[in-house]
Design an enzyme around this catalytic site. Structure first.
Site, PDB file in Angstrom:
ATOM      1  CG  LEU A  34       1.714 -23.753 -53.384  1.00  0.00           C
ATOM      2  CD1 LEU A  34       3.130 -23.987 -53.878  1.00  0.00           C
ATOM      3  CD2 LEU A  34       1.560 -22.339 -52.867  1.00  0.00           C
TER       4      LEU A  34
ATOM      5  CE  LYS B 133       4.743 -27.091 -56.482  1.00  0.00           C
ATOM      6  NZ  LYS B 133       4.843 -28.555 -56.566  1.00  0.00           N
TER       7      LYS B 133
ATOM      8  CD  GLU C 135       8.562 -30.945 -51.343  1.00  0.00           C
ATOM      9  OE1 GLU C 135       7.826 -30.275 -50.573  1.00  0.00           O
ATOM     10  OE2 GLU C 135       8.150 -31.460 -52.379  1.00  0.00           O
TER      11      GLU C 135
ATOM     12  CB  CYS D 298     -27.581 -46.126 -62.465  1.00  0.00           C
ATOM     13  SG  CYS D 298     -26.107 -46.623 -63.362  1.00  0.00           S
TER      14      CYS D 298
HETATM   15  S1  IVH Z   1       5.080 -23.427 -49.847  1.00  0.00           S
HETATM   16  C1  IVH Z   1       1.168 -22.274 -48.629  1.00  0.00           C
HETATM   17  N1  IVH Z   1       7.497 -23.616 -50.859  1.00  0.00           N
HETATM   18  O1  IVH Z   1       4.769 -27.784 -53.300  1.00  0.00           O
HETATM   19  C2  IVH Z   1       2.381 -22.705 -49.282  1.00  0.00           C
HETATM   20  N2  IVH Z   1       5.989 -25.422 -51.197  1.00  0.00           N
HETATM   21  O2  IVH Z   1       1.407 -27.453 -53.272  1.00  0.00           O
HETATM   22  C3  IVH Z   1       2.557 -24.148 -49.236  1.00  0.00           C
HETATM   23  N3  IVH Z   1       6.924 -27.306 -52.427  1.00  0.00           N
HETATM   24  O3  IVH Z   1       3.867 -30.425 -51.886  1.00  0.00           O
HETATM   25  C4  IVH Z   1       3.818 -24.647 -49.696  1.00  0.00           C
HETATM   26  N4  IVH Z   1       8.920 -26.457 -52.728  1.00  0.00           N
HETATM   27  O4  IVH Z   1       5.799 -29.431 -50.452  1.00  0.00           O
HETATM   28  C5  IVH Z   1       6.303 -24.206 -50.710  1.00  0.00           C
HETATM   29  N5  IVH Z   1       9.640 -23.652 -51.674  1.00  0.00           N
HETATM   30  C6  IVH Z   1       8.461 -24.251 -51.531  1.00  0.00           C
HETATM   31  C7  IVH Z   1       8.196 -25.535 -52.040  1.00  0.00           C
HETATM   32  C8  IVH Z   1       6.927 -26.085 -51.860  1.00  0.00           C
HETATM   33  C9  IVH Z   1       8.134 -27.501 -52.943  1.00  0.00           C
HETATM   34  C10 IVH Z   1       5.799 -28.271 -52.511  1.00  0.00           C
HETATM   35  C11 IVH Z   1       5.118 -28.538 -51.210  1.00  0.00           C
HETATM   36  C12 IVH Z   1       3.782 -29.081 -51.621  1.00  0.00           C
HETATM   37  C13 IVH Z   1       3.541 -28.341 -52.885  1.00  0.00           C
HETATM   38  C14 IVH Z   1       2.572 -27.219 -52.630  1.00  0.00           C
END
Ligand code: IVH
Length: 664
Positions: free
Chosen positions: A81, A114, A171, A428
């Site tokens: 993201l 998140k 997750e 180098c």
């Molecule tokens: S969507 C295309 N939804 O955030 C979208 N990610 O960089 C991809 N994460 O490690 C992920 N909560 O595991 C999404 N409600 C949520 C989330 C979530 C945590 C984490 C995901 C990944 C990171 C994304």
């Protein structure tokens, strides 16, 4: 057979009770009743092991330890993201969407906490969990099926789900209470405690012995599927509800928000309850709710255009800047790295932080001996924010970049228009070593067994100086190195052999040419189709490719024009290294082999969406009407490009005709 029927019955019942307990929070039998049924199943399975179902709840206890984790390729990449750090970033996000779609997003957003854990993918076939894997680099992760099956909140069998394939993403996390208890346990056993719940979750999942994982308090929230379009859902909100109905826990703080201002409101609310939640979150994920809009928006590099992570502000701390280390990078760039008095930030110990370059040091006015403010936001690398000027004693000393390379003593250069100071010596040792490490690393050809430490060892022994040397290493020599043996020598040689026919784009990226990353490498591969053609391309020809800029074009011409590189590539060729274009525009697509130029303004599409559509249909985009161009799409008020295209006899299309051509 009686036993078979009973085993099936118990398996179904127990899975059902687990769902009621973990997901619906509405158990209908007592814990002891559950245990009784569980024991009955266990006994039957012991007597008739062949009858034990793949989704039997008894498998949650773990099973035999693994030797190593197998790789698991995700059918569809697991994306990352883009990050936002302010309300304004969210408003900008909304505006970008509107610009791309040529209309505002009126169908709302899904705003979700998140979760601060680990992304995993669970693959269900005909409603049964078959494989589970970590995200890894997004394309390939590790198969941790046995470990994931031990997590009580992950269903082994889905409630009324018959679709052939469902890839659920979510997750794995450890809640705060579980984390505290686990650390108490670790301490009582004189074991190292975990720094934070996220590390604890990761460490627990990456246990080769799944019975260890089974004892760890892990949980799971689902937040998406590999291909939402393959379900009958039309929005993310609907999808979350669906996942919940078929057996997955979803975060209760996910909210549908009609507009970006409501999203911002939900963020404020989450920030205020953040510390009262039973689990850690590091921000909020905002997704365009309507799935049709998501697919129109598509993916840019490795992150979707339709989502953004709004991160919570960074944690800060003060510490002392004790010194500066000057590192020589792969392309000769000298990077000053701050050496800090170790300080704890969100559970991670920070003792180094990049200072980028001399301009940054001057801008922040950092001096050795300064008390400095450092910060770290979630998974972002730590940074030095500013010196605490009031605490200065007068004994602080200025930081200046050296004039000679710390590795080879060559005189360093700093071009007027660049911020970076550089070692110009291509021989180098520091540059050579970094280049070799890059070539073998995940960002390069991902050669198994040749991680940083081993490349350093081989370099230190004088066995490798340039990439071509990797392909001429000898078994007899390798097996006698310290810490090696016949087996590791053979494994590494096999891996190197396999790296003789890499995909062209991977190979280009692995060469580590300045300004040429993964993205540019893919563009080069699909435009030229062979290493020879890329190497022979003139600057003007490179510049025709949309996405290759001045710096990249010049860097490529310099690189392939360098005599040493030509000789090295020749050696690679002799060693049998021949990268192959795998991602050539697939035949049969509407625009295979076509090169298009857009001119004038479009009404139904934005330029960006038009470009995306061309790529998806196998075509290439150019920015001016050259010989290669086959079609010109003329929007309103098209000017000189249209005139030129007419004169050159190119196919001219209106915006509608273009959409018709690609059947959209
Ligand atoms: S969507 C295309 N939804 O955030 C979208 N990610 O960089 C991809 N994460 O490690 C992920 N909560 O595991 C999404 N409600 C949520 C989330 C979530 C945590 C984490 C995901 C990944 C990171 C994304």
């Amino acid at each position: 057979m009686e036993a078979a029927r009973r085993i099936e019955e118990l398996t179904r019942q127990l899975n059902d009770h687990a769902h009621r307990y973990y997901v619906l929070d509405d158990p209908v039998i007592s814990d002891s009743e559950y245990d009784r049924l569980f024991q009955e199943l266990l006994k039957l399975e012991e007597a008739y092991p062949a009858l034990s179902a793949e989704d039997s709840p008894t498998r949650r206890v773990g099973g035999a330890p693994l030797d190593k984790f197998e790789q698991a390729r995700h059918r569809l990449p697991m994306l990352s993201l883009e990050n936002g750090f302010s309300d304004q970033d969210l408003r900008d996000f909304s505006e970008r969407l509107q610009r791309f779609l040529n209309e505002p997003v009126v169908s709302g957003f899904s705003a979700e906490p998140k979760m601060d854990g680990l992304a995993v993918e669970l693959v269900y076939r005909h409603g049964r969990l078959v494989t589970g894997s970590t995200r890894g680099d997004g394309s390939i992760g590790e198969n941790i099926s046995a470990q994931l099956k031990t997590i009580g909140t992950i269903p082994l069998r889905l409630v009324q789900e018959s679709s052939e394939l469902l890839e659920v993403r979510g997750e794995v996390y450890m809640d705060k209470q579980g984390f505290t208890e686990l650390n108490e346990h670790q301490l009582s056993k004189a074991l190292q405690p975990f720094a934070n719940p996220r590390n604890a979750a990761a460490g627990s999942l990456r246990q080769l012995d799944p019975t260890v994982t089974a004892q760890r308090p892990l949980k799971f929230f689902a937040y998406g599927v590999g291909e939402p379009q393959s379900t009958t859902c039309t929005s993310q909100t609907e999808l979350l509800g669906y996942l919940n109905r078929i057996g997955f826990p979803t975060c209760p703080h996910n909210r549908f928000c009609p507009g970006i201002e409501e999203v911002i409101g939900h963020y404020d609310q989450l920030s205020s309850i953040r510390h009262d939640l039973p689990y850690e979150i590091d921000g909020m994920v905002v997704k365009v709710d309507e799935l049709l809009l998501q697919s129109r928006l598509g993916v840019k590099a490795r992150a979707p255009r339709w989502a953004i992570a709004r991160k919570f502000p960074a944690t800060q701390a003060t510490t002392t800047l004790c010194g500066v280390d000057f590192q020589v990078g792969r392309t000769g760039a000298i990077t000053p790295v701050a050496l800090l008095d170790p300080v704890n930030l969100d559970g991670a110990t920070v003792s180094r932080a990049t200072l980028h370059n001399q301009d940054e040091i001057n801008r922040k006015d950092l001096r050795i001996g300064d008390s400095v403010l450092v910060q770290r936001a979630g998974d972002v690398i730590p940074e030095v924010v500013k010196p605490m000027v009031a605490k200065r004693t007068g004994k602080e000393t200025p930081i200046t970049l050296p004039t000679r390379c710390p590795a080879c003593d060559s005189e360093l250069i700093k071009p007027e228009d660049e911020a970076v100071t550089r070692c110009p010596n291509m021989q180098c040792p520091a540059q050579q070593l970094r280049g070799l490490i890059h070539y073998c690393s995940k960002a390069g050809l991902d050669i198994e067994g040749l991680g940083k430490r081993y490349v350093e060892q081989l370099y230190g022994e004088g066995l490798i100086r340039e990439i071509a040397d990797l392909y001429t290493m000898e078994r007899e020599v390798l097996k006698n190195l310290e810490g090696w043996g016949e087996k590791s020598a053979d494994n590494v040689l096999t891996a190197i052999k396999q790296a003789r026919t890499p995909p062209l784009a991977d190979f280009i990226a692995a060469l580590g040419i300045r300004f040429i990353g993964e993205n540019s490498s893919s563009l080069l591969e699909s435009h030229f189709g062979s290493l020879e053609k890329i190497a022979a391309a003139a600057e003007a020809e490179l510049l025709e490719i949309d996405g290759i800029g001045d710096q990249a074009a010049r860097s490529l011409v310099d690189y392939f024009g360098n005599g040493r590189i030509v000789a090295m590539l020749d050696r690679l060729n002799q060693a049998g290294v021949s990268p192959a274009a795998a991602r050539q525009a697939a035949d049969g697509l509407a625009l295979s082999g076509a090169t298009l130029v857009f001119t004038g303004s479009l009404t139904r599409l934005s330029r960006d969406e038009a470009k995306k559509l061309v790529k998806e249909h196998g075509g290439t985009i150019a920015s001016s009407v050259t010989n290669k161009v086959t079609h010109v799409v003329a929007g309103q008020k098209a000017g000189s490009k249209l005139t030129k295209a007419r004169e050159a006899g190119k196919v001219i299309l209106s915006e509608d005709e273009f959409l018709e051509l690609i059947g959209s």
